[in-house]
Write a protein that holds these residues in place. Structure first.
Motif, PDB file in Angstrom:
ATOM      1  N   GLN A  13       0.743  -1.091  -0.033  1.00 17.71           N
ATOM      2  CA  GLN A  13       0.131   0.246   0.060  1.00 17.71           C
ATOM      3  C   GLN A  13       0.871   1.461   0.002  1.00 17.71           C
ATOM      4  OE1 GLN A  13      -2.816  -0.176   3.261  1.00 17.71           O
ATOM      5  NE2 GLN A  13      -4.394  -1.367   2.004  1.00 17.71           N
ATOM      6  N   PRO A  14       0.455   2.381  -0.422  1.00 16.64           N
ATOM      7  CA  PRO A  14       1.029   3.450  -0.554  1.00 16.64           C
ATOM      8  C   PRO A  14       1.458   4.039   0.827  1.00 16.64           C
ATOM      9  CG  PRO A  14      -0.742   3.631  -1.977  1.00 16.64           C
ATOM     10  CD  PRO A  14      -0.963   2.416  -1.262  1.00 16.64           C
ATOM     11  N   GLY A  15       2.572   4.514   1.115  1.00 22.64           N
ATOM     12  CA  GLY A  15       3.139   4.867   2.289  1.00 22.64           C
ATOM     13  C   GLY A  15       3.747   3.456   3.235  1.00 22.64           C
ATOM     14  N   ALA A  16       3.582   2.611   2.775  1.00 28.10           N
ATOM     15  CA  ALA A  16       4.120   1.349   3.517  1.00 28.10           C
ATOM     16  C   ALA A  16       5.678   1.471   3.068  1.00 28.10           C
ATOM     17  CB  ALA A  16       3.386   0.333   3.276  1.00 28.10           C
ATOM     18  N   SER A  17       6.085   0.288   3.896  1.00 22.92           N
ATOM     19  CA  SER A  17       7.788  -0.109   3.858  1.00 22.92           C
ATOM     20  C   SER A  17       7.835  -1.277   3.431  1.00 22.92           C
ATOM     21  CB  SER A  17       8.390   0.036   4.988  1.00 22.92           C
ATOM     22  OG  SER A  17       8.542   1.583   5.397  1.00 22.92           O
ATOM     23  N   LEU A  18       9.046  -1.656   2.572  1.00 25.75           N
ATOM     24  CA  LEU A  18       9.245  -3.017   1.939  1.00 25.75           C
ATOM     25  C   LEU A  18      10.900  -3.239   1.872  1.00 25.75           C
ATOM     26  CD1 LEU A  18       7.624  -5.181   0.742  1.00 25.75           C
ATOM     27  CD2 LEU A  18       7.978  -4.035  -1.527  1.00 25.75           C
ATOM     28  N   LYS A  19      11.127  -4.449   2.147  1.00 28.18           N
ATOM     29  CA  LYS A  19      12.725  -4.745   2.110  1.00 28.18           C
ATOM     30  C   LYS A  19      12.872  -5.706   0.979  1.00 28.18           C
ATOM     31  CE  LYS A  19      16.770  -5.230   4.859  1.00 28.18           C
ATOM     32  NZ  LYS A  19      17.074  -5.282   6.237  1.00 28.18           N
ATOM     33  N   LEU A  20      13.708  -5.323  -0.035  1.00 30.00           N
ATOM     34  CA  LEU A  20      14.085  -6.396  -1.236  1.00 30.00           C
ATOM     35  C   LEU A  20      15.477  -6.968  -0.641  1.00 30.00           C
ATOM     36  CD1 LEU A  20      13.035  -4.673  -4.283  1.00 30.00           C
ATOM     37  CD2 LEU A  20      11.506  -5.983  -2.758  1.00 30.00           C
ATOM     38  N   SER A  21      15.392  -8.275  -1.113  1.00 35.05           N
ATOM     39  CA  SER A  21      16.710  -9.099  -0.680  1.00 35.05           C
ATOM     40  C   SER A  21      17.368  -9.380  -2.010  1.00 35.05           C
ATOM     41  CB  SER A  21      16.648 -10.036   0.272  1.00 35.05           C
ATOM     42  OG  SER A  21      16.241  -9.706   1.233  1.00 35.05           O
ATOM     43  N   CYS A  22      18.552  -9.571  -2.124  1.00 30.48           N
ATOM     44  CA  CYS A  22      19.538 -10.266  -3.451  1.00 30.48           C
ATOM     45  C   CYS A  22      20.284 -11.114  -2.916  1.00 30.48           C
ATOM     46  CB  CYS A  22      19.545  -9.079  -4.150  1.00 30.48           C
ATOM     47  SG  CYS A  22      20.980  -9.666  -5.481  1.00 30.48           S
ATOM     48  N   VAL A  23      20.232 -12.150  -3.157  1.00 35.22           N
ATOM     49  CA  VAL A  23      21.209 -13.266  -2.646  1.00 35.22           C
ATOM     50  C   VAL A  23      22.184 -13.760  -3.895  1.00 35.22           C
ATOM     51  CG1 VAL A  23      21.776 -15.636  -1.824  1.00 35.22           C
ATOM     52  CG2 VAL A  23      19.806 -14.523  -0.921  1.00 35.22           C
ATOM     53  N   ALA A  24      23.330 -13.370  -3.969  1.00 34.73           N
ATOM     54  CA  ALA A  24      24.446 -13.571  -4.776  1.00 34.73           C
ATOM     55  C   ALA A  24      25.301 -14.915  -4.522  1.00 34.73           C
ATOM     56  CB  ALA A  24      25.359 -12.460  -4.804  1.00 34.73           C
ATOM     57  N   SER A  71      21.830  -1.596   1.816  1.00 41.50           N
ATOM     58  CA  SER A  71      22.884  -2.489   2.665  1.00 41.50           C
ATOM     59  C   SER A  71      23.023  -3.715   2.174  1.00 41.50           C
ATOM     60  CB  SER A  71      22.136  -2.244   4.240  1.00 41.50           C
ATOM     61  OG  SER A  71      21.122  -3.060   4.065  1.00 41.50           O
ATOM     62  N   ARG A  72      24.273  -4.255   2.793  1.00 43.16           N
ATOM     63  CA  ARG A  72      24.510  -5.504   2.417  1.00 43.16           C
ATOM     64  C   ARG A  72      25.097  -6.308   3.533  1.00 43.16           C
ATOM     65  NH1 ARG A  72      28.953  -4.593  -2.129  1.00 43.16           N
ATOM     66  NH2 ARG A  72      29.428  -6.677  -1.963  1.00 43.16           N
ATOM     67  N   ASP A  73      24.958  -7.534   3.607  1.00 40.34           N
ATOM     68  CA  ASP A  73      25.673  -8.416   4.699  1.00 40.34           C
ATOM     69  C   ASP A  73      26.727  -9.271   3.730  1.00 40.34           C
ATOM     70  OD1 ASP A  73      26.219 -10.583   6.418  1.00 40.34           O
ATOM     71  OD2 ASP A  73      24.145 -10.322   7.339  1.00 40.34           O
ATOM     72  N   ASN A  74      27.925  -9.185   3.572  1.00 37.61           N
ATOM     73  CA  ASN A  74      28.795  -9.903   2.791  1.00 37.61           C
ATOM     74  C   ASN A  74      28.864 -11.327   3.388  1.00 37.61           C
ATOM     75  OD1 ASN A  74      29.421  -7.895   1.105  1.00 37.61           O
ATOM     76  ND2 ASN A  74      31.303  -7.322   2.351  1.00 37.61           N
ATOM     77  N   ALA A  75      28.731 -11.449   4.671  1.00 39.61           N
ATOM     78  CA  ALA A  75      28.609 -13.029   5.183  1.00 39.61           C
ATOM     79  C   ALA A  75      27.743 -13.829   4.868  1.00 39.61           C
ATOM     80  CB  ALA A  75      28.583 -12.995   6.742  1.00 39.61           C
ATOM     81  N   LYS A  76      26.537 -13.029   4.373  1.00 41.39           N
ATOM     82  CA  LYS A  76      25.285 -13.687   3.832  1.00 41.39           C
ATOM     83  C   LYS A  76      25.295 -13.822   2.391  1.00 41.39           C
ATOM     84  CE  LYS A  76      22.301 -13.389   8.035  1.00 41.39           C
ATOM     85  NZ  LYS A  76      21.189 -13.191   8.569  1.00 41.39           N
ATOM     86  N   SER A  77      26.206 -12.994   1.689  1.00 44.74           N
ATOM     87  CA  SER A  77      26.229 -12.522   0.206  1.00 44.74           C
ATOM     88  C   SER A  77      24.930 -12.034  -0.108  1.00 44.74           C
ATOM     89  CB  SER A  77      26.591 -13.998  -0.388  1.00 44.74           C
ATOM     90  OG  SER A  77      27.998 -14.425  -0.250  1.00 44.74           O
ATOM     91  N   THR A  78      24.529 -11.270   0.468  1.00 46.04           N
ATOM     92  CA  THR A  78      23.065 -10.654   0.337  1.00 46.04           C
ATOM     93  C   THR A  78      23.153  -9.083   0.245  1.00 46.04           C
ATOM     94  OG1 THR A  78      22.025 -12.476   1.448  1.00 46.04           O
ATOM     95  CG2 THR A  78      20.820 -10.491   1.198  1.00 46.04           C
ATOM     96  N   LEU A  79      22.509  -8.660  -0.694  1.00 44.64           N
ATOM     97  CA  LEU A  79      22.320  -7.072  -0.796  1.00 44.64           C
ATOM     98  C   LEU A  79      20.982  -6.963  -0.412  1.00 44.64           C
ATOM     99  CD1 LEU A  79      23.850  -4.655  -2.028  1.00 44.64           C
ATOM    100  CD2 LEU A  79      22.641  -5.005  -4.067  1.00 44.64           C
ATOM    101  N   TYR A  80      20.762  -5.665   0.078  1.00 44.41           N
ATOM    102  CA  TYR A  80      19.282  -5.468   0.573  1.00 44.41           C
ATOM    103  C   TYR A  80      19.000  -3.924  -0.043  1.00 44.41           C
ATOM    104  CZ  TYR A  80      20.048  -8.708   4.046  1.00 44.41           C
ATOM    105  OH  TYR A  80      20.581 -10.063   4.879  1.00 44.41           O
ATOM    106  N   LEU A  81      17.606  -3.648  -0.383  1.00 44.60           N
ATOM    107  CA  LEU A  81      17.006  -2.364  -0.664  1.00 44.60           C
ATOM    108  C   LEU A  81      15.895  -1.969   0.238  1.00 44.60           C
ATOM    109  CD1 LEU A  81      17.071   0.017  -2.493  1.00 44.60           C
ATOM    110  CD2 LEU A  81      15.449  -1.258  -4.060  1.00 44.60           C
ATOM    111  N   GLN A  82      15.959  -1.131   1.179  1.00 48.76           N
ATOM    112  CA  GLN A  82      14.935  -0.798   2.224  1.00 48.76           C
ATOM    113  C   GLN A  82      14.126   0.375   1.243  1.00 48.76           C
ATOM    114  OE1 GLN A  82      13.793  -2.204   5.422  1.00 48.76           O
ATOM    115  NE2 GLN A  82      12.085  -0.843   4.737  1.00 48.76           N
ATOM    116  N   MET A  83      12.784   0.142   1.091  1.00 46.22           N
ATOM    117  CA  MET A  83      12.160   1.225   0.640  1.00 46.22           C
ATOM    118  C   MET A  83      10.902   1.486   1.606  1.00 46.22           C
ATOM    119  SD  MET A  83      11.367  -1.191  -2.711  1.00 46.22           S
ATOM    120  CE  MET A  83      10.263   0.155  -3.558  1.00 46.22           C
ATOM    121  N   SER A  84      10.775   3.077   1.765  1.00 43.77           N
ATOM    122  CA  SER A  84      10.043   3.488   2.783  1.00 43.77           C
ATOM    123  C   SER A  84       9.185   4.290   2.206  1.00 43.77           C
ATOM    124  CB  SER A  84      10.762   4.024   3.839  1.00 43.77           C
ATOM    125  OG  SER A  84      11.424   5.111   3.484  1.00 43.77           O
ATOM    126  N   ASN A  85       7.979   4.665   2.790  1.00 42.07           N
ATOM    127  CA  ASN A  85       6.863   5.568   2.270  1.00 42.07           C
ATOM    128  C   ASN A  85       6.754   5.416   0.650  1.00 42.07           C
ATOM    129  OD1 ASN A  85       5.126   7.851   2.468  1.00 42.07           O
ATOM    130  ND2 ASN A  85       6.581   9.423   2.212  1.00 42.07           N
TER     131      ASN A  85
END
Lengths: 116, 107
Positions: A13-24, A71-85
């Protein structure tokens, strides 16, 4: 084989937050800059931002800087995209990519739809 | 921001023809220009980097040229698998920007 696999998309919904992950996989994530790029339903490509391999530097598209965080967590080989509002204009397919000047590998993309 | 203008928007060709796709930058970007191919329902794929540098695994019929503001992607003898959308992208400055794309379609 280099692989990038995004997840976390969906209807929000508009105004919400969402976090995407990318595992490499298939390469040492801590050796590379990583980036996020999105593609609108009209097929316009937009660079979102990038993240240096050691976590010391991040760049953002000025229009998204105040709402999106990479952001990223190299130990987990993961990149993140935090989307807000989120807004309707954030509706797009979001791609995780490897690189900072050229993007030599892309994930399959994850769809985000912003709608009430 | 650097604006990349691609032309034409659509190019209709028959297999075997050779074509040139154009990408013009709103200011000089040296050779910091890259080309991608996106087939229907697939992710983009890097074709050419830094205006003219080839990429491993990309067929040799694809080549790039140009510097400054005007760039060209050439496809020598188009094959059926080449019908896709092609995007240019600049890395000269932030934010990275993409062109609007050229759709290569079957005539």
């Amino acid at each position: 084989e280099v692989q990038l696999v995004e997840s976390g998309g969906g209807l929000v919904q508009p105004g919400a937050s969402l976090k995407l992950s990318c595992v490499a996989s298939g390469f040492t994530v801590s050796d590379y800059w990583m980036s996020w790029v999105r593609q609108t339903p009209g097929k316009t490509m937009e660079w979102i931002g990038d993240f240096k391999y050691d976590g010391s530097y991040t760049n953002y598209a000025p229009s998204l800087k105040n709402r999106f965080t990479i952001s990223r967590d190299n130990a987990k080989s993961t990149l993140y995209l935090q989307m807000s509002n989120v807004r309707s204009e954030d509706t797009a397919t979001y791609y995780c990519t490897r690189g900072v000047t050229t993007f030599d590998y892309w994930g399959q993309g994850v769809m985000v739809t912003v709608s009430s | 921001d650097i604006v990349l203008t691609q032309s034409p928007a659509t190019l209709s060709v028959t297999p075997g023809e050779s074509v040139s796709l154009s990408c013009r930058a709103s200011q000089g970007i040296s050779t910091s220009k890259h080309w991608y191919q996106q087939k229907s329902n697939e992710s983009p794929r890097l074709l050419i980097k830094y205006a003219s540098q080839s990429i491993s695994g990309i067929p040799s019929r694809f080549s790039g040229s140009g510097s400054g503001t005007d760039f060209t992607l050439s496809i020598n003898r188009v094959e059926s698998e080449d019908f896709s959308v092609y995007y240019c992208q600049q890395s000269y400055s932030l934010p990275r920007t993409f062109g609007g794309g050229t759709k290569l379609e079957l005539k």
